[in-house]
Design an enzyme around this catalytic site. Structure first.
Site, mmCIF file in Angstrom:
data_model
loop_
_atom_site.group_PDB
_atom_site.id
_atom_site.type_symbol
_atom_site.label_atom_id
_atom_site.label_comp_id
_atom_site.label_asym_id
_atom_site.label_seq_id
_atom_site.Cartn_x
_atom_site.Cartn_y
_atom_site.Cartn_z
ATOM 1 N N SER A 1 0.836 -1.213 0.000
ATOM 2 C CA SER A 1 0.000 0.000 0.000
ATOM 3 C C SER A 1 0.862 1.250 0.000
ATOM 4 C CB SER A 1 -0.861 -0.035 1.267
ATOM 5 O OG SER A 1 -1.323 1.240 1.586
ATOM 6 N N TYR B 1 -1.406 0.194 10.309
ATOM 7 C CA TYR B 1 -1.738 -0.430 9.018
ATOM 8 C C TYR B 1 -0.543 -0.337 8.068
ATOM 9 C CZ TYR B 1 -3.677 -0.894 4.310
ATOM 10 O OH TYR B 1 -3.882 -1.264 3.004
ATOM 11 N N LYS C 1 2.191 -3.353 6.600
ATOM 12 C CA LYS C 1 2.516 -3.641 5.188
ATOM 13 C C LYS C 1 4.028 -3.585 4.967
ATOM 14 C CE LYS C 1 -1.653 -4.108 3.454
ATOM 15 N NZ LYS C 1 -2.099 -5.374 2.861
#
Ligand SMILES: NC(=O)c1ccc[n+]([C@@H]2O[C@H](COP(=O)([O-])OP(=O)(O)OC[C@H]3O[C@@H](n4cnc5c(N)ncnc54)[C@H](O)[C@@H]3O)[C@@H](O)[C@H]2O)c1
Length: 324
Positions: free
Chosen positions: A116, A140, A144
């Site tokens: 991402s 988050y 990743k």
């Protein structure tokens, strides 16, 4: 090829399954249906399994040999990741480790992973390329980036070849509206604009009108979900000649402001978009646009959906028809 699409009942994974099937590949979808939909699994068999439960992964891998894995499973809500970081590190990092271990045991050596733009955190430049420092600002994004690091180590230790694709904002749906974006908790702009038009939610909130952009609202890069799926196939081909762990940014390379998206949605739907201005949210960069030059040069990828109205129109067909 026989392929495993983890998270294939979700938005992007279901478009991947469709493309793989259209290219003549066998598809098995592994998903726990936590944010995905059984109805989205229209190409290939669904195996209900949780990446946090190794025995169920083992069952999914037993008795068949996969040529490649596409890994879309994740928790992906940024604000929730700040409130519940353990859940995010569990699903996104531990879950991925479980999957990688199952791949190692079953000698599956090729993976394409959904990374991402959030690995970059607050970008220092408008156009973000792969040389931009990675400094995630929430769990988050950190999860990743951790997986990207694990994939680099897995390439060295176990000969696992992988490509991490860092999507910017996925958008749109298939032309026939059979599948599309359907999240119970929707944080993405285009579906929320369209749901406002349909009256499915309260007026859209525009977070901040005083950014240093031409109209004061944030600028983002919207890349069509079918273009993303295509990039995964090219990434898999790339691994044939380029072993190791790689990462590419994927976006349209052109940014649109929130106001431009609202205006385009209004033009596409022929209706006014109910919206209201709200204060800025912490951590939202003014501009986030991908440089996909490396993906173009090395994967031979080029987005075919470059027109914002066309992208929104494909999403609108889905949202109007949405059967689930
Ligand atoms: N949508 C975007 O704009 C965007 C942008 C950048 C990165 N990504 C990444 O792309 C991937 C796919 O995104 P999406 O929008 O399709 O999300 P999605 O929520 O629609 O799909 C994720 C799928 O993973 C499944 N899943 C979640 N936890 C699982 C578990 N423990 N075991 C098995 N299955 C599990 C869900 O049920 C769902 O079907 C995610 O990894 C996301 O972080 C998405």
């Amino acid at each position: 090829m026989r392929t495993l699409v983890c998270g294939g009942a979700g938005y992007i994974g279901s478009h991947m399954a469709r493309l793989l099937a259209a290219q003549g590949h066998e598809v098995v979808v592994l998903d726990d249906l936590s944010s995905g939909h059984a109805q989205a699994v229209q190409w290939g068999r669904l195996v209900e399994a949780d990446v946090l439960h190794p025995p169920s992964l083992e069952e999914a891998f037993a008795g068949q040999r996969f040529d490649a894995v596409f890994h879309f499973c994740a928790r992906s809500l940024v604000a929730e990741s700040v409130a519940r970081p353990y859940d995010y590190y569990a699903t996104n990092v531990v879950g991925t480790l479980n999957l990688l271990e199952a791949m190692r045991r079953h000698e599956v050596r090729r993976l394409v992973f959904s990374s991402s733009a959030s690995v970059f955190g607050q970008p220092a430049t408008g156009m973000v390329d792969e040389d931009h420092p990675t400094q995630p600002i929430n769990p988050y994004g950190a999860s990743k980036l951790m997986v990207e690091r694990i994939l680099a180590d897995a390439a060295t230790a176990y000969g696992l070849d992988s490509v991490a694709l860092r999507y910017f904002n996925a958008a749109g749906a298939t032309a026939d509206a059979r599948i599309g974006e359907s999240h119970a908790c929707e944080t993405h702009l285009i579906p929320n604009v369209l749901r406002s038009v349909l009256g499915d939610r309260l007026a859209l909130k525009v977070f901040g009108g005083d950014y240093p952009t031409p109209d004061g609202t944030c600028i983002r890069d919207y890349v069509h979900v079918e273009d993303l799926a295509q990039a995964h196939l090219l990434a898999l081909d790339y691994l044939g000649a380029h072993p190791g762990a790689h990462a590419f940014n994927l976006g349209n390379g052109r940014g649109f402001s929130v106001r431009e998206v609202i205006a385009a949605a209004s033009a596409v739907t022929g209706r006014a978009v109910p919206w209201e201005m709200a204060p800025r949210r912490a951590g939202d960069p003014a501009v986030l646009v991908a440089s996909s030059r490396r993906a173009k040069a090395e994967l031979g990828w080029s987005p075919t959906w470059t027109d914002l109205e066309a992208i929104i129109e494909s999403a609108w067909r889905w949202h109007r028809a949405q059967p689930w």
